[in-house]
Design a protein around this motif. Structure first.
Motif, PDB file in Angstrom:
ATOM      1  N   GLY A  71     -14.442  -0.161   0.770  1.00 39.47           N
ATOM      2  CA  GLY A  71     -14.164   1.265   0.587  1.00 39.47           C
ATOM      3  C   GLY A  71     -12.706   1.530   0.262  1.00 39.47           C
ATOM      4  N   GLY A  72     -12.402   2.785  -0.069  1.00 36.20           N
ATOM      5  CA  GLY A  72     -11.029   3.133  -0.456  1.00 36.20           C
ATOM      6  C   GLY A  72     -10.617   2.345  -1.681  1.00 36.20           C
ATOM      7  N   ALA A 116       0.267 -10.077  -1.233  1.00 34.45           N
ATOM      8  CA  ALA A 116       0.088  -8.660  -0.870  1.00 34.45           C
ATOM      9  C   ALA A 116       0.253  -7.748  -2.104  1.00 34.45           C
ATOM     10  CB  ALA A 116       1.078  -8.268   0.217  1.00 34.45           C
ATOM     11  N   GLN A 117       1.276  -8.040  -2.919  1.00 32.35           N
ATOM     12  CA  GLN A 117       1.515  -7.230  -4.121  1.00 32.35           C
ATOM     13  C   GLN A 117       0.330  -7.310  -5.084  1.00 32.35           C
ATOM     14  OE1 GLN A 117       4.217  -5.232  -5.252  1.00 32.35           O
ATOM     15  NE2 GLN A 117       4.896  -5.313  -3.117  1.00 32.35           N
ATOM     16  N   ASN A 118      -0.278  -8.486  -5.178  1.00 33.64           N
ATOM     17  CA  ASN A 118      -1.395  -8.684  -6.104  1.00 33.64           C
ATOM     18  C   ASN A 118      -2.693  -8.067  -5.626  1.00 33.64           C
ATOM     19  OD1 ASN A 118       0.061 -10.111  -8.023  1.00 33.64           O
ATOM     20  ND2 ASN A 118      -0.248 -12.066  -6.975  1.00 33.64           N
ATOM     21  N   ASN A 119      -2.833  -7.929  -4.291  1.00 29.35           N
ATOM     22  CA  ASN A 119      -4.140  -7.541  -3.756  1.00 29.35           C
ATOM     23  C   ASN A 119      -4.194  -6.229  -2.983  1.00 29.35           C
ATOM     24  OD1 ASN A 119      -5.578 -10.035  -4.571  1.00 29.35           O
ATOM     25  ND2 ASN A 119      -4.067 -10.992  -3.231  1.00 29.35           N
ATOM     26  N   PHE A 120      -3.029  -5.707  -2.604  1.00 31.21           N
ATOM     27  CA  PHE A 120      -3.039  -4.473  -1.806  1.00 31.21           C
ATOM     28  C   PHE A 120      -2.231  -3.345  -2.438  1.00 31.21           C
ATOM     29  CE2 PHE A 120      -3.893  -7.942   1.113  1.00 31.21           C
ATOM     30  CZ  PHE A 120      -4.929  -7.448   1.892  1.00 31.21           C
ATOM     31  N   LYS A 121      -1.716  -3.562  -3.651  1.00 30.35           N
ATOM     32  CA  LYS A 121      -0.826  -2.570  -4.269  1.00 30.35           C
ATOM     33  C   LYS A 121      -1.568  -1.249  -4.450  1.00 30.35           C
ATOM     34  CE  LYS A 121       2.993  -2.467  -7.547  1.00 30.35           C
ATOM     35  NZ  LYS A 121       3.980  -2.339  -6.499  1.00 30.35           N
ATOM     36  N   ASP A 122      -0.911  -0.178  -4.042  1.00 30.18           N
ATOM     37  CA  ASP A 122      -1.505   1.159  -4.083  1.00 30.18           C
ATOM     38  C   ASP A 122      -1.802   1.582  -5.526  1.00 30.18           C
ATOM     39  OD1 ASP A 122      -2.364   3.631  -3.294  1.00 30.18           O
ATOM     40  OD2 ASP A 122      -0.345   4.505  -3.266  1.00 30.18           O
ATOM     41  N   ASN A 136     -11.045   2.625   9.333  1.00 30.30           N
ATOM     42  CA  ASN A 136     -11.218   3.481   8.162  1.00 30.30           C
ATOM     43  C   ASN A 136     -11.603   2.612   6.964  1.00 30.30           C
ATOM     44  OD1 ASN A 136     -10.374   5.656   9.697  1.00 30.30           O
ATOM     45  ND2 ASN A 136      -8.252   5.522   9.038  1.00 30.30           N
ATOM     46  N   ASP A 137     -12.185   3.223   5.928  1.00 32.73           N
ATOM     47  CA  ASP A 137     -12.479   2.494   4.691  1.00 32.73           C
ATOM     48  C   ASP A 137     -11.188   1.863   4.162  1.00 32.73           C
ATOM     49  OD1 ASP A 137     -15.062   3.268   4.857  1.00 32.73           O
ATOM     50  OD2 ASP A 137     -14.997   4.743   3.239  1.00 32.73           O
ATOM     51  N   GLU A 186       0.821  -1.220   0.000  1.00 32.72           N
ATOM     52  CA  GLU A 186       0.000   0.000   0.000  1.00 32.72           C
ATOM     53  C   GLU A 186       0.851   1.265   0.000  1.00 32.72           C
ATOM     54  OE1 GLU A 186      -4.026  -1.438   2.376  1.00 32.72           O
ATOM     55  OE2 GLU A 186      -2.389  -0.572   3.532  1.00 32.72           O
ATOM     56  N   ASN A 187       2.181   1.073   0.152  1.00 33.96           N
ATOM     57  CA  ASN A 187       3.126   2.197   0.225  1.00 33.96           C
ATOM     58  C   ASN A 187       2.778   3.138   1.383  1.00 33.96           C
ATOM     59  OD1 ASN A 187       5.439   3.458  -0.647  1.00 33.96           O
ATOM     60  ND2 ASN A 187       4.372   4.809  -2.080  1.00 33.96           N
ATOM     61  N   LYS A 188       2.422   2.530   2.522  1.00 38.08           N
ATOM     62  CA  LYS A 188       1.994   3.295   3.698  1.00 38.08           C
ATOM     63  C   LYS A 188       3.089   3.246   4.759  1.00 38.08           C
ATOM     64  CE  LYS A 188      -2.416   3.169   4.714  1.00 38.08           C
ATOM     65  NZ  LYS A 188      -3.720   2.672   5.198  1.00 38.08           N
TER      66      LYS A 188
END
Length: 338
Positions: A298-299, A332-338, A239-240, A119-121
């Motif tokens: 969301g988001g 994670a890369q496949n499903n949460f990438k920003d 959060n969303d 997510e680059n968070k």
């Protein structure tokens, strides 16, 4: 030498806790929490002449010796957790309040790291709504900070005031900034703006049926499962697109109340992973637990193409565990990438 110093720290802290327990007439865990607060503050807290002058003098001497041991954060944490284990044996603690092993904190942090990285968070507002002794949350934060340069704002909730006090004092000694809230986590929360939640959920029935009425996961008849309500409540407060990493019984989807939980999940969250924890962590198949990863709608959130499933290998099998970490990274890369 490091091993020797950790043993010394444990022995001295145990001595200080036994002294304070006797002087104040409290349980071991209450005395341990107060000692950790004293160590963090650099002073001995006295109220209405307790502890007495002789105990205060002895405690100050012990605290000085502890500081001179110069333990690293990891060594310090290990020494304190051994004291918590002793406390739980001494005070005969019930199963739901037992300390979560470090390995589970490590595994949860690996999952969180890959998600946050994808997510680059770099800043994360984190909550543990059933914090207990604080070991799970503190191990998770420590591991996450070691793995990457994250700014973590942490909050903890628990209905057990003594354990919450231990968590707070434990976090202070570990230099972790933590907001602690003494409350029933199934009641309304005062905190908002939460990105991620972790919890080793207590298992059993929730006794306050009136509080459970508003939840979709409540039982049709009788008491509802507390862990179901806690999952719903936690996810509602994120959060969303927020992520919940929950340690649950492996049989969670096979009980008489599982249909209600599954129906709520379909409508409110994305089920992203179900992973059985290493079998060597549990004494029996009945005690086996799993990690469930949920994401709030969301988001940028979306349902994973492939829900990550399977059994996490024993951390003492480096090759297999490395393979699991690679699998985790791809997911994670496949499903949460920003």
């Amino acid at each position: 030498m490091a091993e020797e110093n950790m043993q010394k720290y444990y022995d001295q802290l145990d001595q200080a806790t036994t002294l304070l327990k006797k002087s104040l007439g409290t349980s071991y865990v209450e005395a341990l929490a107060e000692n950790l607060t004293n160590i963090s503050d650099g002073n001995v807290y006295v109220e209405n002449g307790a502890p007495d002058d002789s105990t205060v003098s002895q405690l100050k001497d012990i605290y000085k010796e502890l500081i001179q041991l110069h333990l690293t954060q990891a060594q310090l944490k290990q020494a304190i957790t051994v004291n918590i284990i002793k406390d739980q044996r001494t005070d005969n603690v019930e199963v739901n309040k037992l300390m979560t092993p470090d390995t589970i904190g490590l595994i949860a942090s690996l999952i969180a790291f890959e998600i946050l990285n994808s997510e680059n968070k770099k800043t994360v507002n984190l909550v543990d709504p059933t914090v207990g002794t604080g070991n799970f949350l503190i191990e998770f934060i420590q591991q996450l900070k070691q793995a990457g340069d994250f700014k973590i704002n942490a909050a903890a909730l628990d209905n057990d005031e003594t354990l919450l006090s231990l968590t707070k004092s434990f976090s202070e000694v570990m230099n972790i900034n933590l907001d602690a809230y003494h409350q029933d986590s199934i009641a309304d929360w005062d905190i908002t703006d939460i990105d991620m939640a972790i919890a080793d959920l207590p298992v059993g029935y929730y006794p306050v049926d009136d509080n459970a009425k508003a939840f979709e996961t409540k039982a049709d008849e009788g008491h509802s499962f507390a862990h179901h309500l806690l999952i719903e409540q936690t996810m509602n407060n994120l959060n969303d697109g927020g992520v919940g990493i929950f340690v649950v019984p492996s049989q969670i989807f096979q009980t008489d109340q599982a249909k209600k939980l599954s129906a709520w999940m379909v409508s409110s969250v994305y089920l992203q992973a179900v992973l059985d924890l290493p079998t060597n962590l549990f004494a029996s198949k009945e005690a086996q637990k799993a990690v469930v990863v949920l994401q709030k709608h969301g988001g940028n959130a979306k349902q994973a193409g492939n829900v990550l499933m399977g059994t996490i290998p024993d951390t003492n099998q480096p090759q297999l565990f490395e393979g699991f970490k690679n699998q985790l990274q791809d997911w994670a890369q496949n499903n949460f990438k920003d």
